[in-house]
Design a protein around this motif. Structure first.
Motif, PDB file in Angstrom:
ATOM      1  N   ALA A   8     -12.108   6.253  -1.559  1.00  0.00           N
ATOM      2  CA  ALA A   8     -12.476   5.409  -0.067  1.00  0.00           C
ATOM      3  C   ALA A   8     -11.988   4.034   0.465  1.00  0.00           C
ATOM      4  CB  ALA A   8     -14.070   4.928  -0.201  1.00  0.00           C
ATOM      5  N   THR A   9     -11.606   3.483  -0.964  1.00  0.00           N
ATOM      6  CA  THR A   9     -11.249   1.573  -0.941  1.00  0.00           C
ATOM      7  C   THR A   9      -9.766   2.675  -0.229  1.00  0.00           C
ATOM      8  OG1 THR A   9     -11.841   1.389  -2.929  1.00  0.00           O
ATOM      9  CG2 THR A   9      -9.715  -0.309  -1.497  1.00  0.00           C
TER      10      THR A   9
ATOM     11  N   ALA B 115     -14.472  -0.955   2.794  1.00  0.00           N
ATOM     12  CA  ALA B 115     -15.776   0.905   1.873  1.00  0.00           C
ATOM     13  C   ALA B 115     -17.042   0.283   1.613  1.00  0.00           C
ATOM     14  CB  ALA B 115     -14.562   0.920   1.116  1.00  0.00           C
TER      15      ALA B 115
END
Length: 321
Positions: free
Chosen positions: A15-16, A25
């Motif tokens: 997600a980051t 994120a």
């Protein structure tokens, strides 16, 4: 003993990378920034590598080894997401997570019976509903953030598969005191000079204005709103007429005033209501079962929460002669 890297920590790392920063994120996946930072630090410590280069001005930059690890993490997460599908395929159980997008003006009518009726019928299904305009829903399909969308056939590319379930022709909505309220039908030429309230959603507004363009006339738009209920309230209060395709069973606006549906004369392009899926994404068994429910519950003969296509002027009493 070797510490293990959890799937959750992998999700935070992926997600980051996807959203470009820990803060972004955190906002998107609703997990605190410290938790995401700790997950990334754990992966780096466990593997003895540096996943990101931290720039003071440009934020996070993925290292070469970070890119390789990202590919493996995405592969592992994809495999793990198929576990419920594998279990379902080997038994009669319908379970897992289903992410369904719904075009915002349709949600109040369709979602309770179709979406949440499905989750009640199959209690092992974790139903996630995403509301949005057409542009948002198509973007979420491309990003694999939803499995399918219940929406219209508006500006769909070749990578979107669309299955029509029902046809929704446009009609005219006016207040009960509007001069057109007593008419059985109205033409675009009659409407053009009159004040219009426009449903101002991306793509939807282009659809409504294109109806006038094809007829060679220009609408007199005096007010706009992204909310269908706000448009209906403005119409009910006499600010102008509006064009709609959805057909709520109630003809009362939220402030208690009446509206009237009038047939729009002419051969006007209808909206096609149906199921949109992303072609490159293989549909799970769960998704296919849900789509079968949609086919059973949405058709030209019945749409949850909507009146029949031929149902106009439900409360107008013809004037005495």
């Amino acid at each position: 003993m070797l510490n293990r890297i959890s799937l959750r920590q992998m999700e935070y790392f992926v997600a980051t990378v996807k959203y470009g920063s820990i803060a972004a994120a955190s906002t998107q996946i609703h997990i605190s920034s410290p938790s995401i930072s700790a997950a990334i630090a754990h992966i780096e410590a466990e593997l003895g590598v540096q996943l990101f280069v931290r720039h003071s001005s440009k934020g996070l930059g993925l290292t070469a080894i970070g890119g390789l690890i990202l590919n493996h993490c995405e592969d592992l997460l994809e495999r793990s997401s198929r576990l419920y599908e594998i279990a379902s395929d080997s038994s009669d159980a319908i379970q897992g997570t289903l992410r369904v997008g719904c075009f915002q003006p349709l949600t109040a009518m369709i979602a309770p019976e179709v979406l949440f009726g499905f989750s009640r019928a199959f209690p092992m299904v974790d139903m996630h509903m995403e509301e949005g305009d057409q542009e948002t829903l198509i973007s979420k399909l491309h990003a694999l953030e939803i499995d399918l969308a219940i929406t219209y056939d508006l500006q769909l590319n070749d990578d979107i598969r669309f299955e029509r379930l029902a046809t929704l022709p446009p009609y005219v909505l006016v207040s009960e005191l509007h001069p057109l309220a007593q008419q059985s039908a109205v033409t675009l030429e009659e409407l053009a000079p009159l004040p219009m309230v426009l449903l101002n959603l991306p793509m939807s507004r282009d659809y409504f204005t294109s109806i006038f363009t094809r007829a060679g006339v220009t609408p007199n738009i005096v007010a706009r709103s992204r909310s269908e209920e706000v448009v209906r309230s403005m119409v009910a209060n006499g600010i102008g007429y509006a064009l709609f395709n959805v057909r709520p069973r109630s003809n009362i606006s939220l402030d208690g005033k009446r509206t009237v549906r009038v047939r729009l004369a002419g051969d006007n392009r209808p909206m096609q209501l149906g199921l949109a899926t992303y072609r490159p994404m293989k549909q799970s068994r769960l998704c296919n079962v849900f789509m079968e429910r949609c086919r059973a519950y949405i058709s030209d003969h019945y749409i949850p929460g909507m009146s029949a296509a031929s149902f106009y002027d439900p409360h107008v009493v013809p004037p005495e002669q």
